[in-house]
Design a protein around this motif. Structure first.
Motif, PDB file in Angstrom:
ATOM      1  N   ILE A 245     -60.203 -32.736-106.677  1.00 30.18           N
ATOM      2  CA  ILE A 245     -61.298 -31.977-107.340  1.00 30.18           C
ATOM      3  C   ILE A 245     -60.842 -31.656-108.980  1.00 30.18           C
ATOM      4  CG2 ILE A 245     -62.521 -29.893-107.366  1.00 30.18           C
ATOM      5  CD1 ILE A 245     -63.082 -31.739-105.069  1.00 30.18           C
ATOM      6  N   ASP A 246     -61.623 -31.906-109.862  1.00 27.36           N
ATOM      7  CA  ASP A 246     -61.425 -31.690-111.240  1.00 27.36           C
ATOM      8  C   ASP A 246     -62.759 -30.651-111.773  1.00 27.36           C
ATOM      9  OD1 ASP A 246     -60.592 -31.373-113.773  1.00 27.36           O
ATOM     10  OD2 ASP A 246     -61.675 -33.836-114.300  1.00 27.36           O
ATOM     11  N   LYS A 247     -62.198 -29.428-111.974  1.00 25.00           N
ATOM     12  CA  LYS A 247     -63.217 -28.572-112.498  1.00 25.00           C
ATOM     13  C   LYS A 247     -64.464 -28.405-111.568  1.00 25.00           C
ATOM     14  CE  LYS A 247     -61.601 -28.847-117.438  1.00 25.00           C
ATOM     15  NZ  LYS A 247     -60.410 -29.919-117.040  1.00 25.00           N
ATOM     16  N   GLY A 248     -64.227 -28.254-110.252  1.00 24.76           N
ATOM     17  CA  GLY A 248     -65.119 -28.076-109.363  1.00 24.76           C
ATOM     18  C   GLY A 248     -66.061 -29.367-109.083  1.00 24.76           C
ATOM     19  N   LYS A 249     -65.616 -30.727-109.772  1.00 15.36           N
ATOM     20  CA  LYS A 249     -66.325 -31.684-109.182  1.00 15.36           C
ATOM     21  C   LYS A 249     -65.439 -32.884-108.448  1.00 15.36           C
ATOM     22  CE  LYS A 249     -69.678 -31.245-113.092  1.00 15.36           C
ATOM     23  NZ  LYS A 249     -70.293 -31.918-114.239  1.00 15.36           N
TER      24      LYS A 249
ATOM     25  N   PRO B 220     -65.662 -30.920-100.255  1.00 12.38           N
ATOM     26  CA  PRO B 220     -66.560 -31.796-100.950  1.00 12.38           C
ATOM     27  C   PRO B 220     -66.817 -33.192-100.542  1.00 12.38           C
ATOM     28  CG  PRO B 220     -65.417 -30.190-102.305  1.00 12.38           C
ATOM     29  CD  PRO B 220     -64.537 -30.261-100.941  1.00 12.38           C
ATOM     30  N   TYR B 221     -65.704 -33.790-100.422  1.00 14.38           N
ATOM     31  CA  TYR B 221     -65.882 -35.430-100.009  1.00 14.38           C
ATOM     32  C   TYR B 221     -66.398 -35.357 -98.723  1.00 14.38           C
ATOM     33  CZ  TYR B 221     -63.142 -36.670-104.218  1.00 14.38           C
ATOM     34  OH  TYR B 221     -62.471 -36.460-105.417  1.00 14.38           O
TER      35      TYR B 221
ATOM     36  N   ALA C 167     -53.524 -31.009-109.601  1.00 18.04           N
ATOM     37  CA  ALA C 167     -54.729 -30.528-110.361  1.00 18.04           C
ATOM     38  C   ALA C 167     -54.306 -29.201-111.168  1.00 18.04           C
ATOM     39  CB  ALA C 167     -56.126 -30.402-109.795  1.00 18.04           C
ATOM     40  N   GLU C 168     -55.104 -28.277-110.977  1.00 17.54           N
ATOM     41  CA  GLU C 168     -54.779 -26.962-111.635  1.00 17.54           C
ATOM     42  C   GLU C 168     -54.116 -25.942-110.944  1.00 17.54           C
ATOM     43  OE1 GLU C 168     -58.721 -25.772-113.020  1.00 17.54           O
ATOM     44  OE2 GLU C 168     -58.684 -27.330-114.574  1.00 17.54           O
TER      45      GLU C 168
END
Length: 331
Positions: free
Chosen positions: A157-161, A205-206, A116-117
């Protein structure tokens, strides 16, 4: 299981050299591009390969240069330079970061999720490659994680989601117990705290959403897919074996990073191995079996698409990339 960690002195040296303290990657992308007078060249980023009734699609997350003199440990004097020259490479070496999509019917199973980032513009393209291959993140039903390092879990995770909101995340119980329990975090040295923080940020988060499923070794985690214990690089590092109609592909995760060096000398380890001696033992075992049995392997840091076979030459091995093909199974 006994866990050993690389020395704090070595970590301080790496930090001073500008290397990230997690995964396989280091923060030299911009410097490398400037000194080499290079610009990023967009690539298609996906490659299809049939394995029995399955289709495997290699997905590129991008590449990053890695300084082998700073990355590799347990090396003989002059070994790195000699082997890089033999392979027409020079330090730093541009390493691939790969993920893999397993497809059968409507089932879409991702093996590792990229960065990701986390590491800048040359990486973080796995979801882009997925879309180019014709699929959306929402279609992924399962993600198999070889181990919890951010170059394999950052893309969750993508932009916090949640990047894959409809997927179940499969991770070995030893890996979850080590990186995602308060007791393990409490006992860890200060130098590894960042690993735990990033595990919580990407997998946490998951877990909270009830989407993480742990597994024990010895039985299929999904039809046709068998997890195999390969601890060393991390305590719960896992191979995933895909078998169908007499064909086999073994997803290697991070069993190796420096192809030019480690195929010739499997005893060479890296600074990010949690237990270097165990990692080396797993690599020797994996190389020996793959060469003896001739099945396909897929490596997350082998030059993209990272799929091929290996051949033994004495105590060393030779990488044989899969022959490029425009044919694939129709399902």
């Amino acid at each position: 299981m006994k866990h050993t960690f690389f020395a704090a002195k070595a970590l301080l040296k790496l930090t001073a050299a500008g290397i990230f303290s997690i995964g396989v990657l280091m923060n030299t992308s911009a410097t490398f591009a400037q000194t080499a007078n290079q610009v990023q060249s967009p690539q298609p980023g996906y490659y299809r390969l049939p394995v029995g009734d399955f289709e495997v699609i290699a997905l590129s997350d991008g590449t990053v240069p890695q300084n082998f003199h700073q990355l590799l440990t347990n090396v003989k004097p002059g070994e790195i330079d000699r082997l890089l020259k033999l392979n027409y490479q020079s330090d730093p070496v541009e390493l691939s970061v790969n993920g893999y999509l397993i497809k059968k019917g409507n089932d879409l199973i991702l093996v590792d999720a990229g960065t990701a980032e986390a590491y800048g513009p040359t990486l973080g393209h796995l979801t882009e490659s997925l879309r180019r291959a014709g699929y959306q993140p929402e279609q992924i039903s399962a993600v198999l994680i070889t181990h919890i390092h951010i170059d394999h879990t950052g893309g969750l995770i993508d932009k916090g989601k949640l990047a894959f909101p409809n997927a179940t995340i499969y991770i070995s119980k030893p890996e979850v117990d080590f990186w995602l329990t308060a007791e393990s975090k409490r006992k860890a040295p200060e130098s590894l705290k960042n690993y735990f923080a990033q595990a919580e940020a990407t997998v946490g988060p998951y877990l909270k959403a009830g989407k993480v499923k742990t597994f024990e070794y010895g039985k299929e985690v999904l039809p046709g897919i068998l997890p195999l214990a390969s601890p060393g690089h991390t305590p719960g590092h896992t191979f995933f074996s895909l078998e169908s109609k007499g064909e086999k592909l073994l997803f290697w995760g991070d069993i190796m990073h420096a192809a030019a060096v480690q195929f010739v000398d499997p005893a060479v380890t890296i600074v990010y191995d949690v237990d270097p001696s165990a990692a080396a033992a797993q690599r020797k075992k994996a190389f020996r079996e793959a060469a003896q049995k001739g099945y396909l392997v897929a490596g997350d840091h082998l030059s993209y698409p990272g799929i091929g076979r290996i051949r033994a030459e004495g105590n060393s091995y030779v990488w044989v990339p899969a022959n490029y093909s425009t044919y694939t199974a129709i399902h």
